[in-house]
Design an enzyme around this catalytic site. Structure first.
Site, mmCIF file in Angstrom:
data_model
loop_
_atom_site.group_PDB
_atom_site.id
_atom_site.type_symbol
_atom_site.label_atom_id
_atom_site.label_comp_id
_atom_site.label_asym_id
_atom_site.label_seq_id
_atom_site.Cartn_x
_atom_site.Cartn_y
_atom_site.Cartn_z
ATOM 1 N N ARG A 42 0.821 -1.213 0.000
ATOM 2 C CA ARG A 42 0.000 0.000 0.000
ATOM 3 C C ARG A 42 0.857 1.265 0.000
ATOM 4 O O ARG A 42 0.482 2.274 -0.592
ATOM 5 C CB ARG A 42 -0.984 -0.004 1.177
ATOM 6 C CG ARG A 42 -2.277 0.727 0.875
ATOM 7 C CD ARG A 42 -3.304 0.547 1.977
ATOM 8 N NE ARG A 42 -4.327 -0.395 1.634
ATOM 9 C CZ ARG A 42 -5.517 -0.057 1.130
ATOM 10 N NH1 ARG A 42 -5.818 1.209 0.899
ATOM 11 N NH2 ARG A 42 -6.416 -0.967 0.852
ATOM 12 N N HIS A 85 1.839 1.654 -3.480
ATOM 13 C CA HIS A 85 0.663 2.119 -4.217
ATOM 14 C C HIS A 85 0.502 3.634 -4.111
ATOM 15 O O HIS A 85 0.196 4.309 -5.090
ATOM 16 C CB HIS A 85 -0.584 1.401 -3.673
ATOM 17 C CG HIS A 85 -1.840 1.743 -4.389
ATOM 18 N ND1 HIS A 85 -2.849 2.465 -3.803
ATOM 19 C CD2 HIS A 85 -2.238 1.486 -5.646
ATOM 20 C CE1 HIS A 85 -3.826 2.622 -4.677
ATOM 21 N NE2 HIS A 85 -3.493 2.046 -5.797
#
Lengths: 218, 218
Positions: free
Chosen positions: B44, B47
């Site tokens: 994440r 990301h």
């Protein structure tokens, strides 16, 4: 209330940190790659990311800086795709108390997104339409928002004065930014823009761009 | 209200965009470099930045994920150095309606910063003290905030459950994060942390980390 005991030697003066940062960026980046009037814009976008090689991927339309500066001085609103972009804009730098808008949390957005089978961020871009004429657009999160905006413009939506188009990520980000670069050639609709090729982008880079365009002074 | 005429072929389904993004990251990143229970955290954070090589610079304390998850489940507040970090936290992912705090705009802050000759962001960290015990700290902007926090901890301030320490930039960022990595060895005060070596960092990476720690589910 007392400050903690000093333990580390570090620069604590905010303005000095900015000056030193900008000097480091100018030492390490090849800023000749961007239009001369976009030098400070590039410096501040690099500052927001901590990466001097960002300049290699920047694409700045020759009219971007003058168009955005003129629009902001005249009070143009700033239309943001994400709240992170909106809160990253430094109100004190805005020349005309410009409105900074993000419609992502408007009540109508989830319904429109469902009906149109798109993301909420893209659906919220349609709510920009009454404000779009001469506005400064700041997209720092969603590729779908940038694609949606380009589709609105191709359909005849009012033209913004400038598009900061820097969505980030792995799915559609590079493609949406390439579409922005190719848009005038493909449609004849020539909107000044700044973008960054590839996957990099984001809210910090985007609000840094707005902050650079808001004032000539660093 | 109508959607614009479709012009580009792109993924418009939010959950599919996340899934495809995470799959791309897992294909391209060497996630064996982080503790096994921090794999989703690393995904994440990558990301949020669009850069798979971020994993090379991540440093994750072995107890970070378990400590942060336990604290958040028990209702720990999230203390942010910047509003961009705070608005990047997805409220719907928080397990206990956790408070997300940023004290940068409190009335006392400018006065403390002047008196202490430090940045407003660092001064605001002193206002965390009553909330610090067992909290999750999220620093995504200012090196001075991270240095200030470490100085408070060395002085005996209550210990947070976890520190996400990812300030960005050219002046003090790399040094403040190295100080975080070295802190337990130098002081004996072992606070679980995640950080990224070097100049990279920022609010997107930091709020992405909070969002990853908030829930096991992606």
């Amino acid at each position: 209330m007392r400050p903690p005991t000093s333990r580390y030697a570090y620069v604590k003066d905010g303005p000095a940190i900015y000056l030193d940062s900008f000097a480091t960026i100018r030492r390490e980046s090849d800023l000749s790659r961007v239009p001369a009037d976009a030098e400070k814009l590039a410096v501040r976008m690099i500052h927001g990311t901590g990466q001097t090689d960002l300049v290699d991927d920047l694409v700045v339309h020759p009219a971007l800086v003058s168009s955005a500066r003129t629009a902001l001085a005249a009070g143009a609103p700033i239309l943001c795709d994400a709240r992170m972009v909106a809160v990253g804009v430094t109100a004190g730098r805005l020349p005309s108390g410009n409105e900074v808008c993000c419609f992502l949390n408007e009540d109508r957005v989830p319904g429109l997104a469902r009906e149109w089978r798109t993301t909420r961020t893209a659906a919220a871009v349609s709510l920009w339409e009454p404000h779009l004429d001469g506005a400064v657009v700041a997209i720092g999160n969603a590729p779908t928002a940038l694609f949606h905006l380009l589709e609105m413009l191709a359909d005849g939506a009012p033209r913004p004065a400038a598009v900061i188009g820097c969505p980030v990520g792995f799915i559609g980000a590079a493609e949406s930014k390439q579409a922005l670069v190719d848009f005038a050639g493909e449609t004849g609709i020539d909107v000044p823009y700044v973008t960054v090729r590839g996957r990099r982008g984001g809210s910090a880079m985007t609000s840094s761009a707005v902050n650079a365009l808001a004032q000539e002074a660093e």
